[in-house]
Design an enzyme around this catalytic site. Sequence first.
Site, PDB file in Angstrom:
ATOM      1  CE  LYS A 127      38.169  46.985  62.596  1.00 45.89           C
ATOM      2  NZ  LYS A 127      36.725  47.070  62.342  1.00 45.89           N
TER       3      LYS A 127
ATOM      4  CB  SER B 198      27.893  34.855  67.573  1.00 42.29           C
ATOM      5  OG  SER B 198      27.877  34.578  66.194  1.00 42.29           O
ATOM      6  NE  ARG B 199      32.202  40.770  67.628  1.00 38.03           N
ATOM      7  CZ  ARG B 199      32.805  41.693  66.912  1.00 38.03           C
ATOM      8  NH1 ARG B 199      34.097  41.639  66.697  1.00 38.03           N
ATOM      9  NH2 ARG B 199      32.120  42.689  66.385  1.00 38.03           N
TER      10      ARG B 199
ATOM     11  N   GLY C  53      32.307  41.614  75.382  1.00 38.84           N
ATOM     12  CA  GLY C  53      33.206  42.271  74.429  1.00 38.84           C
ATOM     13  C   GLY C  53      33.776  43.591  74.915  1.00 38.84           C
TER      14      GLY C  53
ATOM     15  CB  ALA D 231      30.457  44.034  62.017  1.00 38.31           C
ATOM     16  CB  SER D 232      32.951  47.186  57.934  1.00 35.86           C
ATOM     17  OG  SER D 232      31.752  47.687  58.450  1.00 35.86           O
TER      18      SER D 232
ATOM     19  CG  ASP E 297      39.117  37.814  44.157  1.00 35.22           C
ATOM     20  OD1 ASP E 297      40.197  37.360  43.736  1.00 35.22           O
ATOM     21  OD2 ASP E 297      38.029  37.215  44.044  1.00 35.22           O
TER      22      ASP E 297
HETATM   23  P1  GTP Z   1      34.941  44.304  64.332  1.00 35.15           P
HETATM   24  O1  GTP Z   1      35.622  43.192  65.018  1.00 35.15           O
HETATM   25  O2  GTP Z   1      33.514  44.463  64.766  1.00 35.15           O
HETATM   26  O3  GTP Z   1      35.661  45.607  64.433  1.00 35.15           O
HETATM   27  O4  GTP Z   1      34.757  43.883  62.768  1.00 35.15           O
HETATM   28  P2  GTP Z   1      35.729  43.732  61.502  1.00 35.15           P
HETATM   29  O5  GTP Z   1      35.868  45.035  60.806  1.00 35.15           O
HETATM   30  O6  GTP Z   1      36.973  43.040  61.882  1.00 35.15           O
HETATM   31  O7  GTP Z   1      34.853  42.821  60.538  1.00 35.15           O
HETATM   32  P3  GTP Z   1      35.075  41.324  60.010  1.00 35.15           P
HETATM   33  O8  GTP Z   1      36.309  41.158  59.195  1.00 35.15           O
HETATM   34  O9  GTP Z   1      34.899  40.411  61.144  1.00 35.15           O
HETATM   35  O10 GTP Z   1      33.852  41.180  59.011  1.00 35.15           O
HETATM   36  C1  GTP Z   1      32.525  41.373  59.404  1.00 35.15           C
HETATM   37  C2  GTP Z   1      31.595  40.730  58.420  1.00 35.15           C
HETATM   38  O11 GTP Z   1      31.831  41.210  57.088  1.00 35.15           O
HETATM   39  C3  GTP Z   1      31.774  39.215  58.363  1.00 35.15           C
HETATM   40  O12 GTP Z   1      30.509  38.623  58.387  1.00 35.15           O
HETATM   41  C4  GTP Z   1      32.486  38.994  57.041  1.00 35.15           C
HETATM   42  O13 GTP Z   1      32.179  37.736  56.485  1.00 35.15           O
HETATM   43  C5  GTP Z   1      32.006  40.148  56.161  1.00 35.15           C
HETATM   44  N1  GTP Z   1      33.042  40.532  55.150  1.00 35.15           N
HETATM   45  C6  GTP Z   1      34.361  40.762  55.359  1.00 35.15           C
HETATM   46  N2  GTP Z   1      35.025  41.030  54.216  1.00 35.15           N
HETATM   47  C7  GTP Z   1      34.110  40.976  53.219  1.00 35.15           C
HETATM   48  C8  GTP Z   1      34.172  41.165  51.791  1.00 35.15           C
HETATM   49  O14 GTP Z   1      35.218  41.438  51.192  1.00 35.15           O
HETATM   50  N3  GTP Z   1      32.993  41.045  51.101  1.00 35.15           N
HETATM   51  C9  GTP Z   1      31.806  40.757  51.744  1.00 35.15           C
HETATM   52  N4  GTP Z   1      30.706  40.647  51.005  1.00 35.15           N
HETATM   53  N5  GTP Z   1      31.708  40.555  53.089  1.00 35.15           N
HETATM   54  C10 GTP Z   1      32.831  40.673  53.816  1.00 35.15           C
HETATM   55  C1  SPV Z   2      33.889  46.290  67.534  1.00 27.77           C
HETATM   56  O1  SPV Z   2      32.686  46.344  67.846  1.00 27.77           O
HETATM   57  O2  SPV Z   2      34.419  47.102  66.758  1.00 27.77           O
HETATM   58  C2  SPV Z   2      34.720  45.201  68.074  1.00 27.77           C
HETATM   59  C3  SPV Z   2      34.091  44.302  69.048  1.00 27.77           C
HETATM   60  O3  SPV Z   2      35.865  45.095  67.718  1.00 27.77           O
HETATM   61  S1  SPV Z   2      34.052  44.939  70.656  1.00 27.77           S
HETATM   62  O4  SPV Z   2      35.221  44.441  71.357  1.00 27.77           O
HETATM   63  O5  SPV Z   2      32.838  44.457  71.294  1.00 27.77           O
HETATM   64  O6  SPV Z   2      34.082  46.364  70.630  1.00 27.77           O
HETATM   65 MN    MN Z   3      36.414  46.625  66.128  1.00 25.13          MN
END
Ligand code: GTP
Ligand code: SPV
Ligand code: MN
Length: 612
Positions: free
Chosen positions: A268, A393-394, A212, A265-266, A520
């Site tokens: 986006k 995992s991605r 990553g 992982a929150s 939602d």
């Molecule tokens: P990075 O790629 O690490 O920067 O992460 P990201 O911010 O793009 O996070 P992503 O959308 O992949 O979501 C990460 C986790 O949060 C996943 O397991 C989703 O299922 C969960 N998630 C996303 N949106 C919601 C939501 O509205 N409610 C809940 N309960 N979980 C959510």
């Molecule tokens: C993050 O960790 O915010 C990601 C995945 O988007 S990585 O490319 O591993 O940084």
């Molecule tokens: Mn990211």
Amino acid sequence: MADVEAALDAAGLKNPKVREFVKEYAELTGAERIEVVSAADDARLIQEALDAGELHPSGEGLYYSRSYYKDTARSEERTIVATNNELDKGVYNNWRPASEMKPMLHERMRGASAGKTMYVIPYLMSPPGNALAPWAAGVELTDTRTVVLHMIRMSRVAAHFLDELDDPDHFVRAVHVTGDLENLGQGTEADQRYFVTVADERTILHFGSSYGGNALLGKIAHGLRQGAYDGWASKKFLAEQYMLIGIHDNETGKDYHICGGFPSASGKTNLAMMLAPDVLGERYHVSFYGDDIAWLWVDEESGRLMGMNPEYGVFGVAKDTNERTNPTALHSIDPGTHAIFTNVAYNPTTGEVWWEGRTPSPPEEVHGWLDWTGSPLADRKDSDSSPWAHPNSRFTTTLANVPNIAKDFDAAAGVPIDAIIFGGRTRDREPLVRAIHDLAEGVYDGLTLGAEATAAAEGKEGVLRYDPMSNRPFMAYGEGDYAQHYLDVVGAATDQPIFAHVNWFQRGDDGRFLWPGYRDNLRPLLWLLQLRNGEVEGRQTPVGIVPTKEELNLEGVDITPEDLDTILSIDNARWQEEMANRAEHLEQFERMPEAIWEAHRRVAKALEDDQG
Ligand code: GTP
Ligand code: SPV
Ligand code: MN
């Protein structure tokens, strides 16, 4: 020794500065062969990776890969921003002098690619012709074929980007050397890994991982850390860990654009791939521009704040991705998309993949399945309840595969920004949405974003920590200077965006999420746009404007009236506690602008006044 000149000639790579750079590192790393790659080489490289066992087939036009089991996430402690100026030292950037780090990395890289191919990846981290394209060109050198395959999906890869530069020297030099993953002491005292951005020399030196953000250097190292430093040094732009979406209103014909930061992982990717809830689907359409990085600047002609996604693909979290939460993501990895799965569970006989939350329970027939480390699940002891797939995992897929990709995602112009939102995983205190009109208060809010740690970085999950603008792991220079630069860039725009803090993750005492989330989440965003348009008023609170129940479109939402009250209310006592923590948090930073402190004091006073 590789014949560098011949390889560069064969690829038609003429830029003399690029040629010098490749030669220098071919000699240093001792690579046996040099291969310049472009997106057109994908099919051949995929076949080579399949033949070599680096990839495994997962149905038609889909691939599975496994990383070394100690190499599954970014390592924040081992990530360093080095420059030649100690004033660049911040709280989060792990600053070191360039003169110390460069020799150290060169020592580790010396001879480390002996016997291997060094791939030369010329790339562009912007739509071609974009106002920020002069900061977007780079060349990654890597000794790992799967890194090339990921880079081809995540960035625009072609030699001509480097030959068309106005200044042939103005490209990012990015070197990735994997090292001997089995003997790097990952996570121990003797850790050999180093992920260094020498920001004022526009040079990235990463050693010791092929996963990553540690290895795809266009993405995080250039797209965020180097981009942030360049944006500040040039006084021209911001590089942020933001998603970027468009919302089209069929009734009025209007288009809106929202960007926003949520820590790793929150949510986006999920927000950017959002389908409007069924009851709103006829009127609104959400389109995807970006899910992880946005660069923001002010357009000289219109004076508007603009945004674009420098990336070309999605590196998305697999966990909990399913038909209900994110059907768009599932379609972006349909057969034939040439997506790559990493560290999910795999069945070599059928080619199927699985991760926690993909279906309510794992496949019934355990026989034939391997967990993410490659161990047969049938051999597991009953007492072993560890997940089948790694929590980080991605899947990797190109933007064009995303069903709701915006029609103009590749356009040079970028899009005007109407709103900037921040949100983290916070189990209490933070309401569903609170809107902020004032720029300094918006920036203050971003700087005090708090979130629970996630699996995207090594460390403890669930512990609350501050993550300014969701940029903590990517901060390139001092936080006070960063705040001032943010105020300067956004403050120069004629039509100010509205700010908001959102929270999809409030939990009840029993641990369940109070808000259904996912699709939602469009509802609070529509309210925010209405507020900006003056169509609703909301309720003013000390920490921003919160929607009234009537203003929020809740048709068809599965939530109890009590839970709704909770997520729309402000717990004054909890907030006052939080203000003390925030003061302490802000005090760590040098040169924090007075405007940010004033915003802090205004919010603190409003909370005190509101108490009685
Ligand atoms: P990075 O790629 O690490 O920067 O992460 P990201 O911010 O793009 O996070 P992503 O959308 O992949 O979501 C990460 C986790 O949060 C996943 O397991 C989703 O299922 C969960 N998630 C996303 N949106 C919601 C939501 O509205 N409610 C809940 N309960 N979980 C959510
Ligand atoms: C993050 O960790 O915010 C990601 C995945 O988007 S990585 O490319 O591993 O940084
Ligand atoms: Mn990211």
